[in-house]
Write a protein that holds these residues in place. Structure first.
Motif, short mmCIF file in Angstrom:
data_model
loop_
_atom_site.label_atom_id
_atom_site.label_comp_id
_atom_site.label_asym_id
_atom_site.label_seq_id
_atom_site.Cartn_x
_atom_site.Cartn_y
_atom_site.Cartn_z
N ILE A 5 -36.45 11.00 46.71
CA ILE A 5 -35.28 10.57 46.13
C ILE A 5 -34.77 9.08 46.38
O ILE A 5 -34.35 8.48 45.36
N TYR A 9 -33.84 6.64 43.37
CA TYR A 9 -32.49 6.25 43.22
C TYR A 9 -32.11 4.93 44.15
O TYR A 9 -30.89 4.32 43.77
N THR A 24 -26.53 10.78 42.62
CA THR A 24 -25.81 12.05 42.86
C THR A 24 -27.11 13.04 43.12
O THR A 24 -27.96 12.91 42.21
N ILE A 25 -26.99 13.87 43.87
CA ILE A 25 -28.11 14.93 44.18
C ILE A 25 -27.23 16.40 44.27
O ILE A 25 -26.03 16.65 44.50
N SER A 26 -28.21 17.37 44.08
CA SER A 26 -27.52 18.80 44.03
C SER A 26 -27.36 19.08 45.48
O SER A 26 -28.06 19.14 46.50
N TYR A 30 -30.35 20.42 48.18
CA TYR A 30 -30.34 19.64 49.39
C TYR A 30 -29.35 19.92 50.37
O TYR A 30 -28.36 20.10 49.90
N THR A 59 -22.59 19.17 43.46
CA THR A 59 -23.17 17.90 43.65
C THR A 59 -22.53 17.18 44.51
O THR A 59 -21.13 17.10 44.89
#
Length: 182
Positions: A5, A9, A24-26, A30, A59
């Motif tokens: 990640i 990013y 932006t991550i889930s 995570y 998110t």
């Protein structure tokens, strides 16, 4: 997985090319709060910080930044004047980030966020003045002036991302590399 990640990013911040990145991550994939805690434990000692900017149902958006670089960036003459006119107090980074968080939560996207992310002032202003239209090209941001210069910048961003991704692919922990560099 956490280093992947970061390589994807945050490589431009890790490589000291940009003051900040927003990604932006889930929330389902995570434990975002845990990741932020671990990253801050590993990287704060070398002036890299992670803060939750917004959390939605599925998110979360995270700001990765180098405090010193971000403070310098938002306090450059033109940027400071513009951000101050938008209600930011640029002399206090925490207050400035909290103001950005509030603006993001208000569902009226603050396009000045590009100034936090180290995008060139002329391109952020071009985006705002043109409502995201009439740009010369698009990459990490929409370009309104100096197209060739910005294409070289995009190449540099890609190069550093590729370098950090290669380290992760070789199972090299990014925190160990960065501590040695700083």
């Amino acid at each position: 997985m956490a280093d992947e990640i970061l390589a994807l990013y945050c490589s431009q911040v890790l490589g000291q090319i940009k003051p900040a990145n927003l990604f932006t991550i889930s929330n389902e994939a995570y434990d975002v709060d845990y990741l932020i805690k671990i990253w801050n434990e590993d990287f704060n000692k070398i002036d890299i910080y992670f803060t939750l900017i917004s959390k939605r149902k599925n998110t979360s958006s995270i700001l990765c930044f180098r405090k010193a670089n971000l403070l310098e960036s938002i306090n450059s003459k033109q940027t400071k004047i513009y951000l101050t006119s938008c209600g930011y107090q640029t002399n206090n980074l925490d207050t400035c980030i909290k103001c950005l968080q509030k603006k993001l939560l208000a569902n009226n996207f603050p396009h000045e966020i590009g100034l936090f992310l180290g995008y060139p002032y002329e391109d952020v202003m071009g985006f705002i003045e043109n409502n995201g239209k009439n740009y010369l090209c698009s990459g990490y941001f929409k370009v309104y002036k100096n197209k060739q210069e910005k294409l070289k910048l995009f190449e540099m961003y890609n190069k550093v991302r590729t370098e950090y991704k290669a380290m992760v692919d070789k199972n090299i922990e990014l925190k160990n590399i960065l501590v040695k560099k700083n």
